[in-house]
Design a protein around this motif. Structure first.
Motif, PDB file in Angstrom:
ATOM      1  N   ASP A   1       8.144 -17.904  49.783  1.00 36.76           N
ATOM      2  CA  ASP A   1       7.598 -16.623  49.360  1.00 36.76           C
ATOM      3  C   ASP A   1       6.087 -16.622  49.578  1.00 36.76           C
ATOM      4  O   ASP A   1       5.373 -17.396  48.936  1.00 36.76           O
ATOM      5  N   PRO A   2       5.565 -15.757  50.450  1.00 40.83           N
ATOM      6  CA  PRO A   2       4.128 -15.773  50.722  1.00 40.83           C
ATOM      7  C   PRO A   2       3.275 -15.139  49.623  1.00 40.83           C
ATOM      8  O   PRO A   2       2.052 -15.231  49.652  1.00 40.83           O
ATOM      9  N   GLU A   3       3.902 -14.487  48.643  1.00 41.72           N
ATOM     10  CA  GLU A   3       3.144 -13.846  47.574  1.00 41.72           C
ATOM     11  C   GLU A   3       2.461 -14.889  46.693  1.00 41.72           C
ATOM     12  O   GLU A   3       3.053 -15.919  46.364  1.00 41.72           O
ATOM     13  N   PRO A   4       1.214 -14.629  46.278  1.00 43.27           N
ATOM     14  CA  PRO A   4       0.520 -15.593  45.417  1.00 43.27           C
ATOM     15  C   PRO A   4       1.198 -15.709  44.057  1.00 43.27           C
ATOM     16  O   PRO A   4       1.835 -14.760  43.598  1.00 43.27           O
TER      17      PRO A   4
ATOM     18  N   HIS B   1      11.962 -18.557  41.599  1.00 40.15           N
ATOM     19  CA  HIS B   1      11.366 -17.293  42.016  1.00 40.15           C
ATOM     20  C   HIS B   1      11.472 -16.998  43.507  1.00 40.15           C
ATOM     21  O   HIS B   1      10.923 -15.992  43.964  1.00 40.15           O
ATOM     22  N   THR B   2      12.131 -17.855  44.271  1.00 41.24           N
ATOM     23  CA  THR B   2      12.315 -17.590  45.696  1.00 41.24           C
ATOM     24  C   THR B   2      13.779 -17.776  46.058  1.00 41.24           C
ATOM     25  O   THR B   2      14.563 -18.307  45.264  1.00 41.24           O
TER      26      THR B   2
ATOM     27  N   LYS C   1       4.017 -20.187  50.774  1.00 42.88           N
ATOM     28  CA  LYS C   1       2.791 -20.606  50.101  1.00 42.88           C
ATOM     29  C   LYS C   1       2.944 -22.044  49.627  1.00 42.88           C
ATOM     30  O   LYS C   1       4.052 -22.558  49.468  1.00 42.88           O
TER      31      LYS C   1
ATOM     32  N   ARG D   1       6.995 -18.224  56.835  1.00 39.74           N
ATOM     33  CA  ARG D   1       5.810 -17.982  56.026  1.00 39.74           C
ATOM     34  C   ARG D   1       6.117 -18.323  54.584  1.00 39.74           C
ATOM     35  O   ARG D   1       7.238 -18.167  54.122  1.00 39.74           O
TER      36      ARG D   1
ATOM     37  N   PRO E   1      -1.731 -19.710  51.383  1.00 43.50           N
ATOM     38  CA  PRO E   1      -0.629 -19.331  52.267  1.00 43.50           C
ATOM     39  C   PRO E   1      -0.390 -20.469  53.247  1.00 43.50           C
ATOM     40  O   PRO E   1      -1.338 -21.128  53.676  1.00 43.50           O
TER      41      PRO E   1
END
Length: 137
Positions: free
Chosen positions: A82-85, A58-59, A127, A125, A118
């Motif tokens: 990827d900083p998205e949760p 996913h990244t 997670k 940046r 994060p």
């Protein structure tokens, strides 16, 4: 050589490559075996493969597998760029026959605790998604 109760931590940086998932699994197996935690190998390998698999799938950037043992708890985690949760885990009774969406549900079912935060690494940046397994019975 560290004492059995001393905390320890390992990190394995990997490229965004699906071949990194089995490398992480084998590395984790070796680390846990060397530290006398063979009883956790199968579950920890499964959870690490899900975490790293999600990071690679996913990244677009690199990822890091982190393994830490402290105070009777094994923490297995993955950092990605990827900083998205992560999406919330799908309950098992709502899973379909597709392969998507099972990873976090599996982690939630097998780990005592899991979460994300994060986290920046080397100026990037991203997670950190982690899960905990008790090492003491």
């Amino acid at each position: 050589m560290p004492e059995n109760g001393d905390p320890w931590e390992y990190s394995l940086s990997i490229p965004n490559d699906p071949r990194a998932v089995p490398i992480c699994r084998r590395t984790l197996r070796l680390i846990l075996t060397m530290h006398g935690l063979i009883n956790l190998v199968d579950t920890a390998e499964l959870l690490a493969a899900e975490l790293i698999g999600n990071a690679v799938r996913h990244t677009k950037g690199p990822a890091v597998l982190r393994i830490r043992h402290s105070a009777g708890v094994l923490r297995v985690g993955a950092w990605d760029a990827d900083p998205e949760p992560p999406p919330p885990p799908t309950p098992f009774d709502e899973l379909t026959d597709t392969e998507d969406g099972r990873g976090l549900a599996l982690i939630r079912a097998c780990a005592d605790l899991w979460g994300w935060q994060p986290l920046s690494r080397n100026g990037s940046r991203g997670k950190y998604v982690w899960c905990d397994l008790p090492t003491a019975a």
